[in-house]
Design a protein around this motif. Sequence first.
Motif, PDB file in Angstrom:
ATOM      1  N   HIS A  15       0.830  -1.213   0.000  1.00 60.56           N
ATOM      2  CA  HIS A  15       0.000   0.000   0.000  1.00 60.56           C
ATOM      3  C   HIS A  15       0.858   1.254   0.000  1.00 60.56           C
ATOM      4  N   THR A  25       0.547  -6.546  -5.838  1.00 60.88           N
ATOM      5  CA  THR A  25       0.683  -5.093  -5.928  1.00 60.88           C
ATOM      6  C   THR A  25       0.001  -4.597  -7.187  1.00 60.88           C
ATOM      7  N   LEU A  26      -0.131  -3.287  -7.297  1.00 66.18           N
ATOM      8  CA  LEU A  26      -0.752  -2.724  -8.501  1.00 66.18           C
ATOM      9  C   LEU A  26       0.240  -2.774  -9.661  1.00 66.18           C
ATOM     10  N   ASP A  83       5.960   0.570  -9.210  1.00 66.71           N
ATOM     11  CA  ASP A  83       5.610   1.573  -8.200  1.00 66.71           C
ATOM     12  C   ASP A  83       6.513   1.493  -6.977  1.00 66.71           C
ATOM     13  N   SER A 136      -0.376   4.431   1.820  1.00 61.33           N
ATOM     14  CA  SER A 136      -1.506   5.207   1.295  1.00 61.33           C
ATOM     15  C   SER A 136      -2.771   4.377   1.433  1.00 61.33           C
ATOM     16  N   ASP A 138      -5.669   5.125   0.190  1.00 64.00           N
ATOM     17  CA  ASP A 138      -6.309   5.083  -1.135  1.00 64.00           C
ATOM     18  C   ASP A 138      -5.713   3.956  -1.979  1.00 64.00           C
ATOM     19  N   ARG A 139      -4.400   3.800  -1.901  1.00 63.50           N
ATOM     20  CA  ARG A 139      -3.759   2.720  -2.659  1.00 63.50           C
ATOM     21  C   ARG A 139      -4.164   1.357  -2.088  1.00 63.50           C
TER      22      ARG A 139
END
Length: 351
Positions: free
Chosen positions: A27, A238-239, A243, A30, A32-33
């Motif tokens: 995250h 992860t996204l 990142d 964050s 939001d993340r």
Amino acid sequence: MTGFKVGQYSIGTGHKPFVIAEMSGNHNQSLDRALALVDAAAQAGAHALKLQTYTADTITVKGSFTISDPNSLWKGKELYDLYSQAYTPWEWHKEIFEHATKRGMIGFSSPFDESAVDFLESLDVPLYKIASFENTDHTLLRKVAKTGKPVIMSTGVASIADIQESVDVLRTAGCKNLILLKCTSTYPASPETTNILTIPHMRQLYGCPIGLSDHTMGIGAAIAAVAMGAVVIEKHFTLRRADGGVDSTFSLEPEELASLVVESERAWLAMGSVSYNLSEKERKSLVFKRSLFVVKDIKKGEQFRPEHVRSVRPSFGLHTRYYNDVLGKVATQDIHAGTPLKADHVDGGIK
């Protein structure tokens, strides 16, 4: 030994693999993340979203250790600072779990000390995960077991005797539903050290379903583990690895997680059972097997020679096992090329 049910999911032997997306510290501090990770995991089809519940102060003390291993992803990091960067703020847990539930996933966590168990109990988590580095902390094991909730425990950095002792501690303290995860606690792990052939041995040895906590790159080891009987697959998520983040290097991206969900279920379905029977669809394909056909016109009373008979598709003629029996015998009638050869075409028939 067969497993248990949590929410809408049945986990264990006889059920499709239960795929856990491990958020860990991806995250990047964050919220939001973190919520975006929940959405991405749900979109990929993961069945559960897992957190880790600790703070730097509940897991270590400042100044205790600096990682010096040159091969470590975290070389030069002081443990306290690493965990300060990686931990998931406790005030985020409720919102993350609620969002996971809203998206159709089971939300749960790995507690790293007794205070974390008390906190997670206040959120009424449906099950617990014991991380590899905590799997010999008998104080924590007893605390988790006494909740009466299912437990999934990783078995990294533990010997056969360690694991057996911890399993006994859990069961004695009240754990009735237990799944162990084969785990190699290196980050990332290599396929060569994953040793998934251990999975069926663990199942027999400890008398419970077995899964895989997988730190290798990609999904190959996880799919192979399902073929060995793994009922749970846990992967860091992860996204985008680009990142950054403490665990990003060995984490799956959304498209890879989606592939894991689909392919692990395909592997499970493909295992089936020991069977030599033809399926209905296969039976329809029998027509495409070879058989004996007349491939050159032959007159009544003429001997069958190799130029007259061949093994071709489809399967309308005599079985190819009779090829040598036919040669040298005479035709009982005129037969045109393209005719499936039958027993009554051969003088004296086929024995």
